[in-house]
Each structure stands twice: as C-alpha cells, then as structure tokens.
Design a protein around this motif. Structure first.
Motif, mmCIF file in Angstrom:
data_model
loop_
_atom_site.group_PDB
_atom_site.id
_atom_site.type_symbol
_atom_site.label_atom_id
_atom_site.label_comp_id
_atom_site.label_asym_id
_atom_site.label_seq_id
_atom_site.Cartn_x
_atom_site.Cartn_y
_atom_site.Cartn_z
ATOM 1 N N TYR A 12 0.749 -1.308 0.059
ATOM 2 C CA TYR A 12 0.099 -0.080 -0.067
ATOM 3 C C TYR A 12 0.832 1.225 0.000
ATOM 4 C CZ TYR A 12 -0.254 0.506 5.170
ATOM 5 O OH TYR A 12 0.032 0.827 6.669
ATOM 6 N N LEU A 44 1.323 1.829 -3.763
ATOM 7 C CA LEU A 44 0.303 2.650 -4.264
ATOM 8 C C LEU A 44 -0.185 3.922 -3.748
ATOM 9 C CD1 LEU A 44 -2.269 -0.310 -3.888
ATOM 10 C CD2 LEU A 44 -1.712 0.779 -6.021
ATOM 11 N N ILE A 53 -0.552 7.002 -6.329
ATOM 12 C CA ILE A 53 -1.482 7.862 -6.384
ATOM 13 C C ILE A 53 -0.896 9.339 -6.028
ATOM 14 C CG2 ILE A 53 -3.277 9.056 -4.567
ATOM 15 C CD1 ILE A 53 -3.476 5.910 -3.815
ATOM 16 N N GLN A 100 -7.225 7.988 -9.241
ATOM 17 C CA GLN A 100 -6.893 8.303 -7.705
ATOM 18 C C GLN A 100 -7.832 7.733 -6.739
ATOM 19 O OE1 GLN A 100 -6.000 12.342 -7.794
ATOM 20 N NE2 GLN A 100 -4.045 12.072 -7.315
ATOM 21 N N LEU A 125 -7.485 3.846 -6.847
ATOM 22 C CA LEU A 125 -6.366 3.445 -6.335
ATOM 23 C C LEU A 125 -6.317 3.388 -4.747
ATOM 24 C CD1 LEU A 125 -3.712 4.879 -8.713
ATOM 25 C CD2 LEU A 125 -4.339 2.555 -8.506
ATOM 26 N N SER A 149 -6.093 0.471 -2.506
ATOM 27 C CA SER A 149 -5.081 0.550 -1.396
ATOM 28 C C SER A 149 -5.624 -0.009 0.020
ATOM 29 C CB SER A 149 -4.517 1.682 -1.379
ATOM 30 O OG SER A 149 -3.499 1.945 -0.374
ATOM 31 N N CYS A 155 3.441 1.996 -11.477
ATOM 32 C CA CYS A 155 2.212 1.255 -11.620
ATOM 33 C C CYS A 155 2.560 -0.298 -11.538
ATOM 34 C CB CYS A 155 1.385 1.602 -12.584
ATOM 35 S SG CYS A 155 -0.520 0.768 -12.747
ATOM 36 N N CYS A 179 3.888 -1.397 -8.290
ATOM 37 C CA CYS A 179 2.596 -1.671 -7.389
ATOM 38 C C CYS A 179 1.936 -2.942 -7.606
ATOM 39 C CB CYS A 179 1.587 -0.633 -7.719
ATOM 40 S SG CYS A 179 2.057 1.005 -7.058
ATOM 41 N N GLU A 180 2.045 -3.675 -8.989
ATOM 42 C CA GLU A 180 1.151 -4.701 -9.164
ATOM 43 C C GLU A 180 2.015 -5.807 -8.701
ATOM 44 O OE1 GLU A 180 -0.262 -6.904 -13.385
ATOM 45 O OE2 GLU A 180 1.306 -5.318 -13.540
ATOM 46 N N ALA A 216 -8.109 -5.438 -7.474
ATOM 47 C CA ALA A 216 -7.412 -4.288 -7.590
ATOM 48 C C ALA A 216 -6.292 -4.634 -8.314
ATOM 49 C CB ALA A 216 -6.805 -4.046 -6.116
ATOM 50 N N TYR A 261 -7.092 -3.998 -12.182
ATOM 51 C CA TYR A 261 -7.166 -2.866 -12.271
ATOM 52 C C TYR A 261 -5.752 -2.105 -12.472
ATOM 53 C CZ TYR A 261 -8.310 2.233 -11.938
ATOM 54 O OH TYR A 261 -8.651 3.351 -11.959
ATOM 55 N N ILE A 262 -5.048 -2.199 -11.453
ATOM 56 C CA ILE A 262 -3.547 -1.980 -11.551
ATOM 57 C C ILE A 262 -2.901 -2.383 -12.808
ATOM 58 C CG2 ILE A 262 -1.437 -1.965 -10.422
ATOM 59 C CD1 ILE A 262 -2.847 -2.189 -7.848
#
Length: 176
Positions: A31, A34, A38, A59, A62, A66, A125, A128-129, A145, A148-149
């Motif tokens: 997080y 993430l 953001i 945002q 996300l 998160s 990004c 984050c994935e 999530a 989406y990422i």
C-alpha cells in the motif's frame, strides 16, 4: 489533533482493522507503493489538466484498492472494488489506440515531458502490481485491485503514446 502519533516510532504501523505489523511488512510495502502511485497521479493531474477528471477517478480507485490491500481483516466493511472502473480504463485505452499509429517496436520514453511522465508513472504502477501480487492474497477484492492496476499500466503506456501523437511528435523506438 496532531499529525504525529508516535505510535510508529518503534517501526510498527496498523493495518486496516487495527492489526499492528512491522513497517516492512509486505502489505505495508504494497500500500506504500500505491500511495506513491497516487501521488504520481497528482503530478500527472498538474501536467495534463485536460485529464484531471479521469486522473481523479483513477486516484479514487487506487485509494479503494489500497484500502483492500491494507486489510487482512475480512470483517472490516470496505466498499467493493468496482469492476466498472477496469472496464472504463479498457474503453479509454481502446479509444486512444484507435487514434495513434500501430506500435512496431519498443518505445523509448522521451518527449514530450508529459509522455515521459506517463512512462515514469507506468513503471511505478508496475511495481505496485508486483507488490500486490507478492502478497499471495487470493481474495476477490485483491484480485480485482490487481486487475485494475494491471490495466492502469496499459492505460498509462497508451496515454504516453497518445499524448506524443496529439502534440505532433514522433516516438523514439528501440530497434536492436
């Protein structure tokens, strides 16, 4: 209310639901990544104000993702991660793709600056994935999530190409 609580001074923080973990815990790392994404989207909002509404929607999605990633407590009520947000990204990608030349090689990020920023944000990004996947959490909300990422990184790549074309510039390709 003070911004500092001193509860994290010993290297621990709380997940959604209150469980205390080390700040190096994989969930906190995910997080945190993430949170960085953001913030980068905030930079994009200032660089490409014509996309402000879209970036704000991203945002918000996300932040939702998160919150799910920050939670191990399934009893904590969180808003569901909306599948329509992923579909919305796909629609945006398809629309931009139809307006740009076909990609024939790997793109080297460069001009314009806004496109280069899109590529930087895309790489954040992707991190984050990877962080979210590393959790090994197979809950439906986490899977949504992550999906989406993943789609967001495709959106950011396509947006970089679209912005370059819209400014009448040619892309730089890596040709081995």
């Amino acid at each position: 209310m003070k911004i500092y609580t001193k509860t994290g001074d010993g290297g621990k923080t709380s997940l959604v639901g209150g469980k205390r973990v080390q700040k190096s815990h994989p969930r906190v790392m995910a997080y945190g990544d993430l949170d960085e994404l953001i913030s980068w989207m905030g930079i994009m909002r200032s660089s490409l104000p014509e996309y402000d509404e879209d970036f704000r929607r991203i945002q918000r999605a996300l932040m939702n993702g998160s919150a799910h990633i920050a939670s191990e407590d399934l009893s904590k009520a969180l808003p569901a991660f909306p599948a329509e947000d992923t579909a919305w990204l796909e629609e945006k990608i398809d629309k931009m793709t139809s307006a740009i030349p076909q990609q024939t090689a790997f793109v080297l990020p460069c001009r314009p600056k806004e496109a280069a920023e899109c590529h930087v944000v895309r790489t954040v990004c992707r991190r984050c994935e990877r962080s979210a996947i590393a959790l090994g959490d197979d809950r439906e909300d986490i899977r949504a999530a992550i999906k989406y990422i993943n789609r967001l990184s495709d959106y950011l790549f396509t947006l970089a190409r679209y912005v370059t074309a819209a400014k009448g510039l040619s892309e730089d390709f890596w040709l081995p």
